[in-house]
Motif scaffolding. Structure first.
Motif: not given
Length: 430
Positions: A21-25, A30-34
């Protein structure tokens, strides 16, 4: 399976689920920041585009929404070039320093100043093609007849692309049209006072050629004739005769010659000769026995050789510096005659003459101090006194005056780009 094993399995599954769950979050953040900068980029580019396309005049004008600090910063980074015509300016080309031609960059030519490489190429090309830049006068007027205190040079020294100072020489570069090597010996016979330099290959550096040693073939040859010496300036007729002799030998050997530096060479030679006459400081002192008698030649030779002198093949006793083995000064007899082993065995010497050529020595002041100290020691050792050419005694005031002349002459030579003890000074004054 007992209850402990079941509990451990449950804990392991829970930990794995939390990590997943932590890895998915983290991946989602990261995708949102890019994605954010790409969306804002067109708006920012719309503000930056006018300043990128602007020239110097537009950098300040179209910025309605830019602060005063930003305007000041943009104006500071604008390339400008303004060189005062009364001050020497230098361009760098592969580690060498060049004196630019009379046409210098100003703010009226922003296009040339915007590209340093183009400006550098233009300055170097003009230096190579304009005779007035290469053959400009070297020194100013002579202000003192004895002390050699000179006015600053009228033109700053111009380091040469050749292995010698082009201001002080005329020269010829010899090559074959087919690019093949050719024999050096025929040209050594006509070199005269010229120094000789050769290239073994097309891209190899210039190497000095000893005129007394046999040599072979080179791909290029350079003959460099000093335009003045202690014997006086080279005259226009002598320049023509030397150039003709080189051209005739080139025709005989099927070699092409390119002559350089002959523009206004006679006038430059006259100016250089006047300069050399003022700065060629040569301290001369005589050693004479106090009782008016003479030394036997064998005693004189033994005393001199025990104190650092060596009899040379030219008949002079040369004093060698202990640390460097360099010859600082030399001695002949009072009549300026050379010593020979036969004379020293059969004759007596009433006085001898000690000569130091300051312009031919590096660190001339340091060497003059050694000269003065050695003369004092010899006078005490041989019960003699020091005199000048007029017969007057030489003491501390006279040595101080001589030292001041050596210093003034050395500074004048250095200011003119002819450092004492340098190859240029030796070529002119040796």
């Amino acid at each position: 399976m007992n209850s402990l094993q079941i509990g451990l399995i449950g804990i392991g599954v829970f930990v794995i689920a939390v990590l997943a769950l932590w890895s998915w979050w983290q991946q989602r953040q990261s995708s949102a920041d890019r994605a954010r900068p790409s969306a804002a980029k067109p708006a920012n580019d719309a503000h930056r585009e006018p300043s990128i396309r602007s020239d110097r005049a537009e950098l300040i004008e179209p910025v309605v929404n830019v602060s005063a600090a930003t305007v000041d910063e943009l104006s500071r980074v604008t390339p400008t070039a303004q060189l005062a015509t009364s001050e020497p300016a230098f361009e760098s080309t592969e580690g060498k320093t060049w004196f630019p031609p009379s046409s210098r960059l100003t703010t009226d030519e922003p296009a040339a100043a915007a590209d340093p490489q183009d400006a550098q190429h233009e300055a170097t090309s003009a230096l190579r093609t304009e005779p007035s830049a290469r053959n400009a006068p070297m020194v100013g007027s002579v202000a003192s007849p004895v002390g050699a205190v000179l006015a600053p040079p009228s033109v700053a020294p111009v380091p040469s692309i050749m292995p010698f100072d082009e201001r002080l020489h005329v020269y010829a570069v010899l090559t074959r049209d087919d690019g093949q090597p050719f024999d050096v010996m025929p040209f050594l016979r006509i070199a005269g006072r010229a120094s000789v330099w050769g290239r073994l290959f097309r891209q190899s550096p210039w190497e000095g050629i000893d005129l007394s040693q046999p040599t072979g073939a080179v791909i290029s040859l350079c003959l460099a004739l000093p335009i003045a010496s202690r014997g006086g300036p080279v005259t226009a007729s002598e320049f023509d005769a030397w150039r003709t002799a080189v051209a005739v030998e080139c025709a005989n050997q099927n070699v092409s010659a390119q002559f350089e530096g002959f523009t206004a060479a006679a006038a430059r030679a006259e100016e250089l000769d006047s300069f050399l006459a003022a700065v060629d400081c040569i301290p001369i002192t005589y050693l004479v026995r106090k009782d008016g008698e003479a030394w036997s030649g064998t005693r004189l030779r033994g005393t001199l050789e025990a104190n650092g002198f060596r009899l040379q093949s030219d008949g002079r006793f040369a004093y060698h510096e202990v640390e460097t083995e360099q010859v600082i000064f030399y001695a002949v007899d009072g009549y300026e005659r050379a010593f020979t082993p036969e004379r020293l065995r059969t004759e007596s010497v009433a006085a001898f003459r000690l000569v130091m050529e300051a312009a031919l020595l590096t660190q001339p002041l340091h060497r003059f101090d050694a000269y003065r100290q050695t003369l004092r020691a010899l006078a005490k050792l041989m019960d003699a006194e020091l005199r000048d050419s007029s017969g007057a005694a030489v003491g501390e005031p006279e040595f101080a005056a001589l030292r001041a002349q050596v210093q003034s002459a050395s500074e004048a030579l250095t200011a003119a780009g002819i450092a004492p003890g340098s190859p240029s000074a030796i070529a002119l004054l040796a």
